[in-house]
Scaffold this motif. Structure first.
Motif, PDB file in Angstrom:
ATOM      1  N   ASP A   1      -4.912   1.703   3.485  1.00 16.81           N
ATOM      2  CA  ASP A   1      -5.193   1.640   4.926  1.00 16.81           C
ATOM      3  C   ASP A   1      -4.297   0.619   5.619  1.00 16.81           C
ATOM      4  O   ASP A   1      -4.022   0.733   6.815  1.00 16.81           O
TER       5      ASP A   1
ATOM      6  N   ASN B   1      -8.133  -2.638   1.143  1.00 13.08           N
ATOM      7  CA  ASN B   1      -7.424  -1.419   0.728  1.00 13.08           C
ATOM      8  C   ASN B   1      -5.986  -1.475   1.245  1.00 13.08           C
ATOM      9  O   ASN B   1      -5.518  -0.587   1.979  1.00 13.08           O
TER      10      ASN B   1
ATOM     11  N   ASP C   1      -0.957   5.998  11.335  1.00 19.25           N
ATOM     12  CA  ASP C   1      -2.388   5.850  11.077  1.00 19.25           C
ATOM     13  C   ASP C   1      -2.702   4.616  10.235  1.00 19.25           C
ATOM     14  O   ASP C   1      -3.870   4.283  10.026  1.00 19.25           O
ATOM     15  N   LYS C   2      -1.674   3.939   9.744  1.00 17.43           N
ATOM     16  CA  LYS C   2      -1.874   2.738   8.934  1.00 17.43           C
ATOM     17  C   LYS C   2      -1.791   1.485   9.810  1.00 17.43           C
ATOM     18  O   LYS C   2      -1.132   1.468  10.847  1.00 17.43           O
TER      19      LYS C   2
END
Length: 298
Positions: A49, A13, A69-70
Motif C-alpha cells: 500500500d 504494508n 493508488d499507492k
C-alpha cells in the motif's frame, strides 16, 4: 533502528526501495535496490500500500506516476536532482516550438511536468533501445547532454542535445580516469554513460549501474575501476567479495543521494509524511511516456 523500520514496514504494508547510490545502511535494509528502471518496474508491480522511495524526488514522482493508488513517501523532500533542475516544462515547450516536429526522448532524471511533454522516457540502461524503437530519424534527447551524445554514437539517428548534465559524473575528467587506469593497470574501467565523452573514450565498458553490477559479477576479471557515484561500490563488493573495486574518483559523491538516513525512513513511516503525489492532469500524459519505455522492457 533497523528492527523498528522493519516493524513499521510490516505494519503499514509498505515496501522500501533504494537506489544503488544510497548510503550502505539504507541499501542493506531495503526490500530492493536497483537503478531507475528496475525500481520503476518494481514500483508498478508491488502489492504494498505504501512505497518508501529512498532516492531523489524525480524517482518518487515516477513511482507516483506508475502507481497512483499507492502512497509514495520520500523520506527527505530536499533530496533533489541537479540534472532534473536543468530543464522545466516551460523551457521544453519553448524548445519544441522552435524545432521541427520530432519525438522528445526524456531521461527519467526529470520532473513529472517534463515527462508529460515527452514522447517516451529512457534510462541509461535502455537509451539506445528507446532511440532505435522510434520510427523517426530525428529526435530531441533531454536533459543529459552526455547521455544524448553517447546514444548518438550508437545509432544512425540524428539526436538533438539539451545542455544539461549530472554534476557528479561531470566531475570525472579524462585526466582523473587516466590516472585511475595508471594506478590500477590490472583493473577494467567501467564508466556510466552520464560521463563526459572523453571519459567514455577511455572506458573498457560503458554501462548503467545495473549493467555495471551485472558485468562485474559475470566477468572473469578480478579488479574494476568504477566510473560512477561511489555508492555503487557497496553492492558491488557485497555481490563480489573476492573482487576488488576502485572509485574512478573520490569526488563522485552525490550529496542529494546521501541525504536519507535511517531516522528519516522511520519518521516518514511513523507519520506517513513526505508524500509525493503527481496531479492527474500531469500524471496521465507523463504515464504515457513512462509506459512506452516500460513496454520495451517487458
Amino acid at each position: 533502528m533497523q528492527a523498528k523500520i522493519r516493524k513499521l514496514l510490516k505494519e503499514k504494508n509498505a515496501i522500501m526501495l533504494a537506489h544503488n547510490y544510497q548510503p550502505p545502511e539504507i541499501q542493506d535494509l531495503a526490500d530492493m535496490c536497483g537503478d531507475s528502471l528496475e525500481l520503476s518496474i518494481r514500483a508498478g508491480n508491488t502489492d504494498a500500500d505504501v512505497i518508501v522511495f529512498c532516492g531523489v524526488h524525480f524517482m518518487a514522482e515516477t513511482a507516483s506516476i506508475i502507481s497512483p493508488d499507492k502512497t509514495v513517501l520520500l523520506p527527505r523532500h530536499d533530496a533533489g536532482c541537479l540534472m532534473a533542475d536543468m530543464i522545466d516544462a516551460e523551457s521544453l515547450a519553448a524548445k519544441k516550438a522552435g524545432m521541427a516536429p520530432m519525438p522528445v526522448v526524456t531521461y527519467v532524471n526529470s520532473t513529472a511536468e517534463v515527462k508529460a511533454l515527452s514522447t517516451i522516457c529512457c534510462t541509461s540502461a535502455n537509451v539506445v533501445k528507446v532511440v532505435n524503437s522510434l520510427p523517426e530519424k530525428e529526435m530531441l534527447l533531454a536533459p543529459d547532454r552526455n547521455l544524448a551524445m553517447y546514444a548518438a554514437s550508437k545509432t544512425d539517428k540524428t539526436i538533438h542535445v539539451w545542455d544539461g548534465y549530472c554534476p557528479t559524473h561531470e566531475w570525472l575528467t579524462a585526466a582523473d580516469a587516466a590516472k585511475a587506469k595508471a594506478d590500477h593497470p590490472e583493473a577494467v574501467f567501467m564508466a556510466h554513460p552520464e560521463c563526459r565523452p572523453d571519459v567514455l573514450a577511455l572506458a573498457d565498458v560503458v554501462e548503467s549501474t545495473s549493467g555495471m553490477l551485472r558485468y562485474a559479477s559475470q566477468s572473469a576479471h578480478q579488479a574494476f575501476i568504477v566510473g560512477t557515484e561511489t555508492g555503487l561500490l557497496h553492492p558491488m563488493q557485497k555481490q563480489n567479495p573476492g573482487k576488488t573495486f576502485y572509485p574512478a574518483s573520490k569526488k563522485m559523491v552525490c550529496r542529494n543521494m546521501k541525504r536519507i538516513g535511517l531516522t528519516d525512513v522511520a519518521a516518514c513511516l511513523e507519520n506517513l509524511s513526505g508524500q509525493v503525489k503527481v496531479p492527474e492532469k500531469i500524471r496521465i500524459p507523463a504515464l504515457a511516456a513512462v509506459t512506452r519505455m516500460l513496454d520495451l522492457s517487458r
